[in-house]
Write an enzyme that holds these catalytic residues in place. Structure first.
Site, PDB file in Angstrom:
ATOM      1  N   GLY A 133      14.667  -0.739  24.083  1.00  0.00           N
ATOM      2  CA  GLY A 133      14.308  -0.674  22.505  1.00  0.00           C
ATOM      3  C   GLY A 133      14.604  -2.164  21.830  1.00  0.00           C
ATOM      4  O   GLY A 133      14.673  -2.278  20.622  1.00  0.00           O
ATOM      5  N   LYS A 135      11.091  10.258  23.161  1.00  0.00           N
ATOM      6  CA  LYS A 135      12.457  10.373  22.376  1.00  0.00           C
ATOM      7  C   LYS A 135      12.117  11.342  21.556  1.00  0.00           C
ATOM      8  O   LYS A 135      11.456  12.235  21.588  1.00  0.00           O
ATOM      9  CB  LYS A 135      12.969   8.872  22.319  1.00  0.00           C
ATOM     10  CG  LYS A 135      12.778   7.931  23.190  1.00  0.00           C
ATOM     11  CD  LYS A 135      13.598   6.657  23.152  1.00  0.00           C
ATOM     12  CE  LYS A 135      13.682   5.988  24.287  1.00  0.00           C
ATOM     13  NZ  LYS A 135      14.666   4.447  24.116  1.00  0.00           N
ATOM     14  N   SER A 169      11.916  -2.085  27.264  1.00  0.00           N
ATOM     15  CA  SER A 169      10.992  -2.855  26.576  1.00  0.00           C
ATOM     16  C   SER A 169       9.750  -3.356  27.602  1.00  0.00           C
ATOM     17  O   SER A 169       9.273  -4.365  27.558  1.00  0.00           O
ATOM     18  CB  SER A 169      11.717  -4.097  26.341  1.00  0.00           C
ATOM     19  OG  SER A 169      12.800  -3.783  25.238  1.00  0.00           O
TER      20      SER A 169
END
Ligand code: PGA
Length: 256
Positions: free
Chosen positions: A177, A13, A216
């Protein structure tokens, strides 16, 4: 049955720096080499050449990928990066339709399909991200949502092209996340349904297509996810920023 080599991809990211990226590669390179798994790391575009060079220097077998690209070939599109340019600098993969781009940058199914098309034309390997939001999950709309997201791309590029050079990543938005992972059963059901949808168009492509899970994924939960029939690897955000964690996740993929 076609054996699909697992693919594990780190999505950094908007994180990293020259120093942090170099440290990541060094740390990964200090560990025993892995084989039997395909690996890629997707840093912010500005770092692609340096990360690529560091990886080559360390003799690692990790491809690099971008996190987005333009749907246009070239021209007056200030601030955009074309798939041709990514190809030109030796980038192999490109993540497209990530939920953060769909939610924060207004990307649509149609626009994502166009990008996937352009990326393939330019010789890049697209990782098409799909996934439902918490609201959609709770409304029981998961299959409609991911089905539409997938169909838009299959209509544009065909099942064969996507399966041959690309991959799909199922990433439930509520699991990204958040520390909340889909259970292996939950994820497998969506993955199997996505594969069925491709099979309806092209059984050979369906067998070949790698469908990654993202949201995750950590060293602790990778094994139970990757052990599922239709989960062919992972797209790793947070844990992909730590070389040790990414290595552990890749090692899990090798063992399965
Ligand atoms: P996460 O992100 O692993 O931090 O949940 C995954 C992704 O967004 O690709």
């Amino acid at each position: 049955m076609h054996v699909r080599t697992k693919l594990v991809v780190a999505n950094w990211k908007m994180n990293g720096s020259l120093a942090a990226n170099a440290a990541w590669v060094e740390q990964f390179a200090a560990k025993p080499r892995l084989s039997g798994v395909e690996l890629a790391v997707c840093p912010p575009s500005v770092y692609l050449p340096t990360v690529s060079a560091k990886i080559a220097e360390a003799g690692l077998n990790i491809a690099v990928g971008a996190q987005n690209c333009s749907a246009h070939k070239n021209g007056a599109y200030t601030g955009e990066i074309s798939p041709e340019m990514l190809s030109d600098i030796g980038c192999s993969w490109v993540i497209l339709g990530h939920s953060e781009r769909r939610q924060m940058f207004g990307e649509t199914n149609h626009g994502v399909a166009e990008k996937v098309y352009r990326a393939i034309q330019a010789g890049l390997r697209p990782i098409l991200c799909l996934g439902e939001t918490l609201e959609e999950l709770e409304a029981g709309r998961t299959f409609d949502i991911v089905g539409e997201q997938l169909d838009a791309v299959l209509d544009r590029v065909g099942a064969q092209a996507l399966a041959e050079v690309g991959a799909v990543a199922y990433e439930p938005v509520w699991a990204i996340g958040t520390g909340k992972t889909a259970t292996p059963q939950q994820a497998e059901l969506v993955h199997a349904t996505l594969r069925d949808r491709v099979e309806f168009r092209d059984p050979v492509a369906a067998e070949k297509l790698r469908i990654l899970y993202g949201g995750s994924v950590k060293p602790e939960n990778a094994a139970e996810l990757f052990a599922c029939n239709d989960i062919d690897g992972g797209l790793i955000g947070g844990a992909g920023l730590k070389a040790d964690d990414f290595y552990e996740i890749a090692r899990v993929a090798v063992s399965l």
